[in-house]
Design an enzyme around this catalytic site. Structure first.
Site, PDB file in Angstrom:
ATOM      1  CE  LYS A  53      -3.928  -2.262   2.228  1.00  0.00           C
ATOM      2  NZ  LYS A  53      -4.673  -2.550   3.454  1.00  0.00           N
ATOM      3  CD  GLN A  97      -3.581  -4.265   6.518  1.00  0.00           C
ATOM      4  OE1 GLN A  97      -3.650  -3.225   5.891  1.00  0.00           O
ATOM      5  NE2 GLN A  97      -4.038  -5.398   6.036  1.00  0.00           N
ATOM      6  CG  ASP A 120      -9.721   0.318   5.162  1.00  0.00           C
ATOM      7  OD1 ASP A 120      -9.462  -0.148   4.041  1.00  0.00           O
ATOM      8  OD2 ASP A 120      -8.997   0.157   6.165  1.00  0.00           O
TER       9      ASP A 120
END
Ligand code: GUN
Length: 290
Positions: A53, A97, A120
């Site tokens: 990422k 994460q 997200d």
């Protein structure tokens, strides 16, 4: 019939090139998009995802800040870092994460992220906005699947779509996006009585269970578009999806490979969400200055 292979790698590269152009335009206005990625613990898969990422961000001109915390960090320490990032004007997107260590309350951690920076799309506010048809951030994986269907010119309106898997990260938001695009949607879960009877009705079949071989060739309707979200490492080291690819490609009209299918799209859409967060922030600043 042999299915068309949907090339997620190529489409992801095209999306990332588009993002890089829009990032350039923002930088010309002195706005540098920034993403913070928080990783707690040493989970090897998570470390790879976070590295990928951050690298994709840098390539698109998005600044990335990776914050690594030890496995034994407390929830209070993590919440404190998130609050600092919420207030940091250089950071437009925040991603924690998952999975988090067992001693942390994942829902509480996600709800602490400012909804305007929740790239997200996992915050309850963003889940609610998606459910009511006014999405701010769409979760990256289902958003990437929608981009794939669009680029393949799949007719979603009126189609029978079946989603196998009902997670908050993939299955549920996937179903909502397909519904909003006009599909008739069925969501299957681990208790579904006759999974094959459901999947065989699907014009669009999305599988996100994390179980290799969950969908065999005889569970696919001839000509269907099959999207395999699974990424599973077998004992022999091979990387496979949730769909029996070799069988399914003989029946389907189009199918995503693993690797090189949905995976690269998830990262591309994270960049899109971060860019859009920065664009909205720049527009707010511009408005305030008037
Ligand atoms: N872990 C597995 N998938 C994801 C994702 O899309 N976002 C975050 N934050 N963690 C994940």
């Amino acid at each position: 019939m042999t299915a068309r292979i949907i090339d997620g790698k190529a489409l992801s590269a095209a999306v990332r090139a588009e993002v890089a152009e829009r990032v350039e335009a923002l930088r010309a206005q002195n706005v540098q998009p920034g993403l913070a990625v928080v990783l707690v613990g040493e989970d090897p898969a998570s470390q790879v995802y976070v590295r990928n990422k951050a690298a994709a961000c840098e390539k698109a001109g998005i600044h990335s800040r990776v914050i690594r915390m030890g496995q034994d960090s407390t929830e209070a320490e993590l919440l404190d870092i998130i609050q600092q990032l919420n207030e940091d004007p250089d950071i437009h997107g925040i991603l924690v994460q998952l999975p988090l260590p067992g001693h942390m309350n994942t829902a509480k951690v996600i709800e602490t992220i400012s909804a305007e920076k929740d790239v997200d799309g996992f915050h309850v506010n963003n889940a609610g906005l998606l459910m009511t048809g006014k999405p701010l951030f769409r979760p990256c994986t289902p958003y990437g699947v929608m981009r794939m269907l669009e680029s393949e010119n799949v007719n979603i309106r009126g189609a029978e779509a079946v989603v196998v898997g009902a997670s908050n990260i993939v299955g549920k938001p996937m179903a909502l996006l397909l519904l909003a695009a006009g599909a008739t949607v069925t969501i299957c879960n681990s208790k579904t009585r006759d999974l094959g009877a459901q999947t065989r009705r699907a014009d669009i079949l999305v599988v996100a269970t994390g179980r290799p071989g969950m969908v065999s060739g005889d569970m696919v309707k001839p000509g269907a578009v099959v999207i395999d979200v699974g990424i599973n490492r077998l004992e022999d080291g091979r990387l496979v999806g949730d769909v029996e690819f070799e069988e399914a490609r003989k029946v389907a009209g189009a199918i995503t490979p693993v690797p090189g299918g949905v995976g690269p799209m998830t990262i591309a859409m994270l960049l899109v969400n971060t860019l859009e967060a920065a664009e909205r922030s720049a527009a707010r600043l511009h408005q305030a200055a008037l």
